[in-house]
Scaffold this active site. Structure first.
Site, PDB file in Angstrom:
ATOM      1  N   HIS A  92       0.826  -1.222   0.000  1.00 22.00           N
ATOM      2  CA  HIS A  92       0.000   0.000   0.000  1.00 22.00           C
ATOM      3  C   HIS A  92       0.852   1.261   0.000  1.00 22.00           C
ATOM      4  O   HIS A  92       0.348   2.333  -0.318  1.00 22.00           O
ATOM      5  CB  HIS A  92      -1.047  -0.025   1.123  1.00 22.00           C
ATOM      6  CG  HIS A  92      -0.553   0.277   2.503  1.00 22.00           C
ATOM      7  ND1 HIS A  92      -0.253  -0.696   3.420  1.00 22.00           N
ATOM      8  CD2 HIS A  92      -0.326   1.446   3.131  1.00 22.00           C
ATOM      9  CE1 HIS A  92       0.124  -0.140   4.558  1.00 22.00           C
ATOM     10  NE2 HIS A  92       0.094   1.164   4.407  1.00 22.00           N
ATOM     11  N   ASP A 228       1.274  -7.688   2.355  1.00 24.31           N
ATOM     12  CA  ASP A 228       1.340  -6.247   2.069  1.00 24.31           C
ATOM     13  C   ASP A 228       2.794  -5.767   1.911  1.00 24.31           C
ATOM     14  O   ASP A 228       3.328  -5.097   2.779  1.00 24.31           O
ATOM     15  CB  ASP A 228       0.627  -5.494   3.196  1.00 24.31           C
ATOM     16  CG  ASP A 228       0.327  -4.049   2.827  1.00 24.31           C
ATOM     17  OD1 ASP A 228       0.900  -3.555   1.839  1.00 24.31           O
ATOM     18  OD2 ASP A 228      -0.470  -3.415   3.548  1.00 24.31           O
ATOM     19  N   SER A 663       3.918   2.358   8.450  1.00 25.22           N
ATOM     20  CA  SER A 663       3.741   1.348   7.422  1.00 25.22           C
ATOM     21  C   SER A 663       5.046   1.147   6.689  1.00 25.22           C
ATOM     22  O   SER A 663       5.707   2.113   6.315  1.00 25.22           O
ATOM     23  CB  SER A 663       2.671   1.763   6.426  1.00 25.22           C
ATOM     24  OG  SER A 663       1.442   1.318   6.885  1.00 25.22           O
TER      25      SER A 663
HETATM   26  N1  ARG Z   1      -4.613   0.490   7.428  1.00 20.86           N
HETATM   27  C1  ARG Z   1      -3.304   0.485   6.849  1.00 20.86           C
HETATM   28  C2  ARG Z   1      -2.632   1.869   6.983  1.00 20.86           C
HETATM   29  O1  ARG Z   1      -3.136   2.718   7.678  1.00 20.86           O
HETATM   30  C3  ARG Z   1      -3.307  -0.037   5.445  1.00 20.86           C
HETATM   31  C4  ARG Z   1      -4.050   0.761   4.424  1.00 20.86           C
HETATM   32  C5  ARG Z   1      -4.047   0.246   3.010  1.00 20.86           C
HETATM   33  N2  ARG Z   1      -4.977  -0.840   2.770  1.00 20.86           N
HETATM   34  C6  ARG Z   1      -6.280  -0.685   2.390  1.00 20.86           C
HETATM   35  N3  ARG Z   1      -7.024  -1.749   2.249  1.00 20.86           N
HETATM   36  N4  ARG Z   1      -6.829   0.485   2.144  1.00 20.86           N
HETATM   37  O2  ARG Z   1      -2.101   2.465   6.103  1.00 20.86           O
HETATM   38  N1  GLU Z   2      -1.140   1.302   7.624  1.00 22.07           N
HETATM   39  C1  GLU Z   2      -0.584   2.392   8.375  1.00 22.07           C
HETATM   40  C2  GLU Z   2       0.411   3.228   7.559  1.00 22.07           C
HETATM   41  O1  GLU Z   2       0.255   3.389   6.388  1.00 22.07           O
HETATM   42  C3  GLU Z   2       0.025   1.869   9.629  1.00 22.07           C
HETATM   43  C4  GLU Z   2      -1.035   1.472  10.534  1.00 22.07           C
HETATM   44  C5  GLU Z   2      -1.161   2.384  11.716  1.00 22.07           C
HETATM   45  O2  GLU Z   2      -1.710   3.497  11.602  1.00 22.07           O
HETATM   46  O3  GLU Z   2      -0.676   1.981  12.764  1.00 22.07           O
HETATM   47  O4  GLU Z   2       1.332   3.810   8.064  1.00 22.07           O
END
Ligand code: ARG
Ligand code: GLU
Length: 759
Positions: A92, A228, A663
């Site tokens: 991502h 990921d 991330s």
């Molecule tokens: N929650 C994760 C972060 O904050 C991954 C986001 C990307 N994945 C998604 N299905 N949108 O970035």
């Molecule tokens: N998916 C998040 C990012 O892009 C990390 C998840 C979180 O916020 O801890 O940094």
């Protein structure tokens, strides 16, 4: 006496234990400055299983772990995993780049991409990888001579100027860059010297059915099965220094690259996350938490709910629209879901009440103190309360303006051209106007490439009424008040917006370029007569004139008061270790591998496996499609050296305190080896940006062994695995060796028994 009562001495012990336990567990909270690890954390980390020293993690004088960590682009982290500059981050995080290289014919989002030669590694203009060369506490020179009581804006001006001077001095005669960042709300300042690489090429990405498996359904959730990750390579000039893209650039040779451990993890194992967490607000007062919980989160969730539903329908109806909106949708959906989790978590923790209790205790401490203490902190909480009350309607207006009004892309584009009209009306020099227009021209294709105007029109028809209803009456522009009277049904709004979109010339690249041509001739009406412009201009003008002044002033006050409050908290609890809120600077979080209990009667394991992917597989749901090749490997149990107990580990959870920006961060074991890549947090833990809960907050890590399995066995890109330094587990000591030539079965077994015995 009931059977539960204990002898007095034991009872005392029990009381002491309950007092001590939360404090001990809470030790996993924190995002620490690498420079201060020795002083604040080394002993604690070693006691929890770190075999290294603070100097091994962060050193200016010799290669250390920090030399393998980069900020990837603006908002993610990446780690170096080979001596040839191979960089690992999340799928991502590389998503925008993968999308840019994709088309309906070459759909790398769907199919994945693997460079089988260096020539096939794809350049990404604009993408950077930033190393931290060193950091330094510059509080004294930044704040020298600044009197308490100075106006916040004046203080900020002095701070900015001194920061710029210090940064400039720090990098004189070098190719480095530098900046100063405030910590503890401006109680302290740190200088960061960086080395920024700008030739970063895409090396590989799994298909979305692996890299985004579970999609938005599983996002922020555990148990998780997402592969990921994506891979890039840093290229440097002939002197190994940063250089703009050139086909003659060479793979960068890093000061350190992370060895990769095949030994795996078990509960209680020490873990360290090294990266660039973006933003937390752990020292908010009850009024600040209440603002997030009762105002901002609900408003933003409501607007995005509506927008996402529209995008989703159009993306499902057209492949072109799906690709155009892929990255935008993912990023909108991401924080939409996070805010929902955050609200639930804050509610469950009863965060506002907890903060109130803390404030009550703080007030008592102030009252018990001397005149100095009372003078410094006696008013602080009342003043904060007052500012938060004052700012609230302006916060609502800010949220609806940025999320709803500016969330409409044609209107956002129209607004971006405002400055051209300003230049014409101010009779700016011709050269200045033409330069600005040239810039707008260059940006225009990019503004339209990922916009489907029919979709944007639906978004406008749905978001404008939300803006009109949500914004406090006194902060609404007249045109919207009038529209709200005229359009009392969704259909009426649709008809109105359809008319605007039909008449506006800002709805296609070609006609927008015509408008720019006319502006270049000094004809401001080309824009000011456009209905899209006429719609957005009063919204932005009202925002600038009625919202921003008060909003900014109150926020400045809050910043100042908050700085004093944090100073007070530190004085009140001198034995407690404080970490500064995340601010996209390099931090270390540490904790241990652990599952958790999300609800009464439910316990989650700390890891997931390939078997779980097959359980979730659902060909009728795009979030849970499994590629045929993965099924084939699964059926043959063709896992190479990456299997444990007949399956491949996929992800695990630990107690590290992380946030957005973490991330792609390396998750490192006690020996300094890579065990995984951080990619998410659990939903039950998303309130940790505001309040950490040791029982529930977990970071979610992609197990390195699944990454290696996908690269090696799924994609057949074993040339990449050969670059890496694999240690521990079945492949111990076989760095840079060919994996396939190993006489697998027997040897793997023997080695694993040895590792088990050694543990
Ligand atoms: N929650 C994760 C972060 O904050 C991954 C986001 C990307 N994945 C998604 N299905 N949108 O970035
Ligand atoms: N998916 C998040 C990012 O892009 C990390 C998840 C979180 O916020 O801890 O940094």
């Amino acid at each position: 006496m009931t059977s539960f009562s204990l002898p007095r001495s034991l009872r005392l012990c029990a009381v002491l234990l309950t007092l001590l336990l939360p404090a001990a567990a809470r030790a996993d909270e924190g995002m620490w400055l690498p420079l201060l690890l020795k002083q604040l954390n080394e002993a604690d980390m070693q006691q929890k299983g770190l075999k290294l020293t603070a100097e091994d993690i962060y050193s200016v004088n010799r290669g250390s772990l920090k030399d393998a960590i980069v900020q990837f682009g603006g908002g993610c982290t990446g780690e170096i995993i080979s001596n040839e500059g191979l960089l690992l981050t999340n799928h991502h995080c590389g998503y925008g780049q993968i999308q840019q290289h994709s088309s309906v014919e070459h759909d790398y989002l769907t199919k994945g991409y693997w460079a089988m030669t260096r020539e096939q590694e794809l350049p990404n203009p604009g993408l950077t990888a930033t190393f931290i060369v060193r950091m330094e506490d510059v509080t004294a020179p930044v704040l020298q001579g600044i009197q308490p009581g100075i106006a916040e804006a004046d203080r900020e001006r002095i701070v900015q100027q001194r920061s710029a001077e210090l940064a400039q001095k720090a990098v004189q005669g070098t190719h480095y860059k530098a900046f100063v960042r405030p910590m503890f709300g401006g109680g302290e300042y740190y200088l960061f010297v960086t080395e920024v690489f700008e030739d970063i090429r895409l090396v590989g990405a799994p298909p979305s059915s692996i890299g985004k498996f579970g999609g938005d359904t599983d996002n922020w959730m555990w148990p998780r099965h997402t592969g990921d990750f994506s891979m890039f390579r840093i290229y440097a000039g002939p002197d190994n220094k940063p250089a703009p893209y050139s086909k003659d650039n060479k793979p960068f040779r890093p000061r350190h690259s992370l060895p990769i451990s095949l030994s795996g993890v078990k509960p209680g194992d020490f873990t360290l996350v090294f990266g660039f967490p973006g933003r937390t607000t752990e020292y908010l007062t009850s009024w600040g938490v209440d603002e997030t919980f009762n105002v901002s989160d609900p408003a933003r969730v409501k607007v995005r709910d509506t927008k996402l539903r529209i995008l989703d329908a159009d993306m499902k109806a057209s492949d072109k629209v799906r690709i155009q909106y892929a990255a935008k949708y993912a990023s909108l959906a991401n924080y939409w879901k996070k805010w929902i989790g955050e609200m639930r978590g804050l509610k469950r923790l009863d965060a506002v009440t907890r903060k109130q209790q803390q404030e009550q205790q703080f007030r008592q401490w102030v009252q018990q103190g001397d005149a100095n203490r009372k003078a410094a902190y006696g008013q602080i909480l009342d003043q904060l309360e007052q500012q938060y009350k004052l700012v609230r309607p302006y916060v609502v207006a800010r949220d609806y303006t940025t999320e709803a009004a500016m969330g409409i892309e044609v209107l956002a584009y129209a607004n971006a051209l405002q400055q051209l009209v300003d230049l014409i009306q101010a009779k700016a020099p011709q050269a200045e106007l033409l330069a600005a227009i040239d810039k707008a021209r260059k940006g225009t294709p990019g503004s339209f490439r990922n916009v489907n105007v029919a979709t944007d029109q639906k978004v406008a028809a749905a978001l404008l009424p939300l803006y009109a209803e949500g914004t406090p009456e006194q902060l609404l522009p007249d045109n919207i008040k009038a529209l709200r009277k005229q359009n009392t049904t969704p259909e009426a709004w649709q008809r109105y917006v359809a008319d605007v979109y039909r008449r506006s010339r800002l709805t296609s690249e070609a006609s927008a370029l015509q408008v720019l041509d006319e502006l270049a001739k000094g004809n401001a009406t080309a824009l000011t007569a456009d209905p899209a412009y006429q719609l957005i201009a009063p919204i932005v003008a009202t925002y600038r004139q009625k919202v921003l002044p008060t909003y900014t002033q109150a926020q400045d006050q809050i910043t100042l008061l908050q700085r004093t409050y944090i100073a007070g908290l530190r004085q009140w609890q001198p034995q407690r270790k404080f970490y500064p809120d995340a601010n996209s600077t390099l931090r270390v979080a540490y904790g241990q591998v652990a599952g958790y209990q999300p609800a009464d009667g439910v316990a989650y394991e700390y890891y997931t496996t390939l078997d779980g992917i097959m359980e979730k597989a659902d060909p009728t749901n795009p979030d849970f499609e499994v590629p045929a090749r993965l099924v084939e490997l699964y059926q043959k149990k063709d896992y190479g050296p990456y299997a444990v107990d007949g399956t491949v580990p996929v992800a695990f959870t630990a107690t590290n305190h992380t946030t957005g920006g973490n991330s792609g961060s390396p998750v490192i074991n006690g020996r300094g080896e890579l065990i995984g890549t951080n990619f998410d947090r659990n939903w039950e833990g998303t309130m940790s940006d505001i309040m950490y809960d040791p029982d529930r907050v977990r970071n979610i890590t992609l197990d390195v062994r699944y990454m290696l399995f996908v690269v090696d066995k799924y994609a057949g890109a074993s040339h990449l695995v050969k670059e890496m330094n694999l240690v521990g587990g079945p492949l111990s000591g076989r760095a840079n060796g060919s994996l396939e030539q190993q006489p697998k079965k027997q040897k793997v077994k023997v080695k694993r028994e040895k590792t088990a015995a050694a543990n």
